[in-house]
Scaffold this motif. Structure first.
Motif, mmCIF file in Angstrom:
data_model
loop_
_atom_site.group_PDB
_atom_site.id
_atom_site.type_symbol
_atom_site.label_atom_id
_atom_site.label_comp_id
_atom_site.label_asym_id
_atom_site.label_seq_id
_atom_site.Cartn_x
_atom_site.Cartn_y
_atom_site.Cartn_z
ATOM 1 N N LEU A 121 0.824 6.539 7.748
ATOM 2 C CA LEU A 121 -0.569 6.910 8.017
ATOM 3 C C LEU A 121 -0.784 8.148 7.309
ATOM 4 N N VAL A 122 -0.137 8.982 7.283
ATOM 5 C CA VAL A 122 -0.506 10.098 6.461
ATOM 6 C C VAL A 122 -0.848 9.798 5.028
ATOM 7 N N ILE A 123 -0.062 9.147 4.272
ATOM 8 C CA ILE A 123 -0.662 8.783 2.793
ATOM 9 C C ILE A 123 -1.902 7.917 2.819
ATOM 10 N N TYR A 124 -2.181 7.222 3.761
ATOM 11 C CA TYR A 124 -3.279 6.303 3.738
ATOM 12 C C TYR A 124 -4.593 7.261 4.064
ATOM 13 N N THR A 125 -4.381 8.181 5.018
ATOM 14 C CA THR A 125 -5.366 9.048 5.185
ATOM 15 C C THR A 125 -5.617 10.125 4.171
ATOM 16 N N ILE A 126 -4.682 10.519 3.346
ATOM 17 C CA ILE A 126 -5.010 11.257 2.147
ATOM 18 C C ILE A 126 -5.523 10.396 1.112
ATOM 19 N N ASN A 131 -10.703 9.673 -1.985
ATOM 20 C CA ASN A 131 -11.806 8.549 -2.308
ATOM 21 C C ASN A 131 -13.309 8.958 -1.588
ATOM 22 N N LEU A 132 -13.097 9.598 -0.534
ATOM 23 C CA LEU A 132 -14.363 10.083 0.009
ATOM 24 C C LEU A 132 -14.828 11.498 -0.842
#
Length: 145
Positions: A121-126, A131-132
């Motif tokens: 979850l942390v990796i995907y959030t980073i 990308n944002l």
């Protein structure tokens, strides 16, 4: 090349934007035909090259560096591996849940699975935040996101 008259040299210098003209050495000036060919080459730039130049002019160095990192082959391989690991982890979780006989399904969950899920979850959030930051308003327009 033929020797140019001093009038031709002065006129060519004015067209090309040269202030000081050495009439004694007209060969020192760039040839207007060569300059015109260079301009035509610039006109034939691809859309991607023009977009890259615009990015370099408008984006901060940090944003450019992050884009080069996130679009690199190594980053894609790493993220693909993480997604593959996540798929395997989901299969293992489904298997554990199917074997669980306890009334509370969370009592059967292993601690290492919970840690892995939180880490993913942390990796995907980073990755999302990167990308944002890089794509900003165009992030919404890209269907892959």
């Amino acid at each position: 090349r033929s020797r140019k008259s001093s009038v031709e040299v002065v006129e060519a210098a004015k067209v090309l934007g040269h202030d000081a003209v050495d009439i004694q050495d007209p060969q020192a000036l760039p040839d207007p035909i060569e300059e015109n060919n260079h301009a035509k080459k610039l006109e034939k730039k691809s859309v991607l090259e023009v977009e890259l130049e615009l990015k370099q002019l408008q984006w901060s160095p940090a944003r450019l560096k992050l884009e080069s990192v996130t679009k690199s082959f190594l980053f894609e391989i790493i993220m693909g591996s993480i997604i593959g690991f996540n798929a395997i982890l989901m299969m293992l979780e489904a298997d554990v849940d199917a074997r669980c006989q306890a009334p509370d399904p969370q009592s059967c969950e292993d601690l290492w699975m919970t840690i892995c899920n939180n880490l993913l979850l942390v990796i995907y959030t980073i990755e999302l935040l990167l990308n944002l930051f890089i794509q900003r308003s165009s992030f919404i327009k890209i269907r892959w996101n």
